[in-house]
Write a protein that holds these residues in place. Sequence first.
Motif, mmCIF file in Angstrom:
data_model
loop_
_atom_site.group_PDB
_atom_site.id
_atom_site.type_symbol
_atom_site.label_atom_id
_atom_site.label_comp_id
_atom_site.label_asym_id
_atom_site.label_seq_id
_atom_site.Cartn_x
_atom_site.Cartn_y
_atom_site.Cartn_z
ATOM 1 N N ALA A 87 0.837 -1.201 0.000
ATOM 2 C CA ALA A 87 0.000 0.000 0.000
ATOM 3 C C ALA A 87 0.873 1.253 0.000
ATOM 4 N N SER A 88 1.941 1.216 0.779
ATOM 5 C CA SER A 88 2.862 2.360 0.828
ATOM 6 C C SER A 88 3.562 2.553 -0.507
ATOM 7 N N TRP A 89 3.972 1.449 -1.123
ATOM 8 C CA TRP A 89 4.652 1.503 -2.413
ATOM 9 C C TRP A 89 3.732 2.095 -3.483
ATOM 10 N N GLU A 90 2.470 1.727 -3.445
ATOM 11 C CA GLU A 90 1.499 2.237 -4.416
ATOM 12 C C GLU A 90 1.335 3.750 -4.267
ATOM 13 N N ALA A 91 1.191 4.214 -3.020
ATOM 14 C CA ALA A 91 1.058 5.655 -2.781
ATOM 15 C C ALA A 91 2.341 6.390 -3.147
ATOM 16 N N LEU A 92 3.470 5.759 -2.872
ATOM 17 C CA LEU A 92 4.765 6.359 -3.191
ATOM 18 C C LEU A 92 4.959 6.498 -4.699
ATOM 19 N N LEU A 93 4.604 5.453 -5.445
ATOM 20 C CA LEU A 93 4.718 5.513 -6.904
ATOM 21 C C LEU A 93 3.848 6.636 -7.476
ATOM 22 N N ASP A 94 2.601 6.739 -6.972
ATOM 23 C CA ASP A 94 1.720 7.811 -7.436
ATOM 24 C C ASP A 94 2.327 9.179 -7.145
ATOM 25 N N SER A 95 2.948 9.304 -5.984
ATOM 26 C CA SER A 95 3.558 10.581 -5.607
ATOM 27 C C SER A 95 4.643 10.988 -6.598
ATOM 28 N N ILE A 96 5.518 10.045 -6.930
ATOM 29 C CA ILE A 96 6.611 10.341 -7.865
ATOM 30 C C ILE A 96 6.078 10.575 -9.267
ATOM 31 N N ARG A 97 5.123 9.759 -9.687
ATOM 32 C CA ARG A 97 4.552 9.931 -11.023
ATOM 33 C C ARG A 97 3.878 11.304 -11.165
ATOM 34 N N TYR A 98 3.163 11.691 -10.127
ATOM 35 C CA TYR A 98 2.497 12.989 -10.179
ATOM 36 C C TYR A 98 3.518 14.122 -10.237
ATOM 37 N N ALA A 99 4.585 13.989 -9.455
ATOM 38 C CA ALA A 99 5.627 15.019 -9.466
ATOM 39 C C ALA A 99 6.270 15.126 -10.846
#
Length: 539
Positions: free
Chosen positions: A502-514
């Motif tokens: 779950a953390s990895w999924e949120a982290l990936l979204d964070s980087i992708r959005y940035a």
Amino acid sequence: MSQAISIFDTTLRDGTQGEGISLSADDKLKIALKLDELGVHYIEGGNPGSNSKDIEFFQRVQKLGLSAKITAFGSTRRKHSVAEQDASLLRIAESGVQAATLVGKSWDFHVHTALGTTLEENLSMIFDSIAFLKQRGLEAIFDAEHFFDGFKHNPDYAVAVLRRAREAGADWLVMCDTNGGTMPAEISDIVSRIRSEIDAPLGIHTHNDCELAVANTLAAVAAGATQVQGTINGYGERCGNANLCSILPSLELKLGYSAIGRDRLRLLTPTARYISEIANVSMPVGQPYVGNAAFAHKGGIHVSAILKDSKTYEHIEPDLVGNKQRILVSELAGQSNVISKAQEMGLDVTSNNDNTRAIMERIKDLEHQGYQFEAADASLELLLRDAFGGLDEVFAVESFKILLEKTSHGMVTEAIVKLRVGQESVYTAAEGNGPVNALDNALRKALLPFYPRINDIHLADYKVRVLDEKDATAAKVRVLIESSDLSSSWNTVGVSGNVIEASWEALLDSIRYALLGMARLESHSGEDALRMRAGVVNH
């Protein structure tokens, strides 16, 4: 011409008495600058006789050249003493301020019980102290502590206290609902009676113990008070003080008074949020006027209506107070929510679009699984862009691995990630203070050669919520991550029965959005780039 109301901000003094709030001298100076930009008339900086931090503030604030009057706080002289020899009064006089606020007892019960003195001696303490400040050339503001309780118990003595302060030269007589237990009708009646009996500028200072501080303040103004005391975001002891963030727009936009002016009122929301950051206290999302949800719309019927005319579900235009309208997308949303949100992103979407119906079902399914997009706008934007063809995949994850080792020096965590960036495969590893931090470090390390600006991004907040407590350690969890760079912040979400996934999924979204934001910035220049940056900040 509208009647002018003087705004007295006590965030730096009364506000710091709230639980969990502690401000350094530097913090106070930063907040004072923001309050001055907002246009308040008085800034109460603290008590120069109480601690070295406040003394430093008063020494340094004079160099800022603020328009607001800086005010020091103190109490009347000690019983059976001389004002000219009172250490607290002397420090106020020597602090370099233009105005001083003195608090004195106006409830006979407090005079006998708290001060342990006579009613006449209390009157002398008030007179001597205010006269001393006036002799030193200061504007004197008298805060009649527990005034409304005192008036209800012994009106003659409460009025005598105000008269005595006025005789000594007090420029303002401020009636305080110190315990916060008075009702609006009582406030209105008592202030009206004082207005008719005493010829002096009156002020109001209320506390929020009955959730009535704002209502009581407005009632006092309607009855004749022309100075309002309060704090930003309602900070203060116990349940807080009167919230200036609600009072100011209510005075200006609803009741027709002149306080800071409508132009400066647009600074209200950014000021409130800036001060909450300095104070390290999260703002309630539903705080009126300035809260993140103050103009947020979720129900499909509501959204459909406001797209036709925002007045259908908004009592004022959000930008009048520096806030903005938000359309929330969730399982309760209709097509109007999705269309509005997608159009904000520049996507070509209509109600007849098959993708619109498909993404609606997708969102409802995800929220049924535990996702929550109201608090994760960045993840929602990625989801919508992917659905409507507006998302370019800048990297793909092939695999990741977590290694945990317990050594004599403690727990060591290492993450290994394998990515594909364009046609290139990247394989890297990094350590961290736990699995999520290690994954974050490894992901950044892999992407840094391709996107150097990723160095500016960091995790600002990380929250984990268990969704099915009855399942104990096997429960599904929702992870919310707040990320930020040099000038913006955004939120992403991940859900899984495995907290690392779950953390990895949120982290990936964070980087992708940035990276999406960086790509848009690079494709714009000049004013276009600035507008795009402002759009990123809004998430």
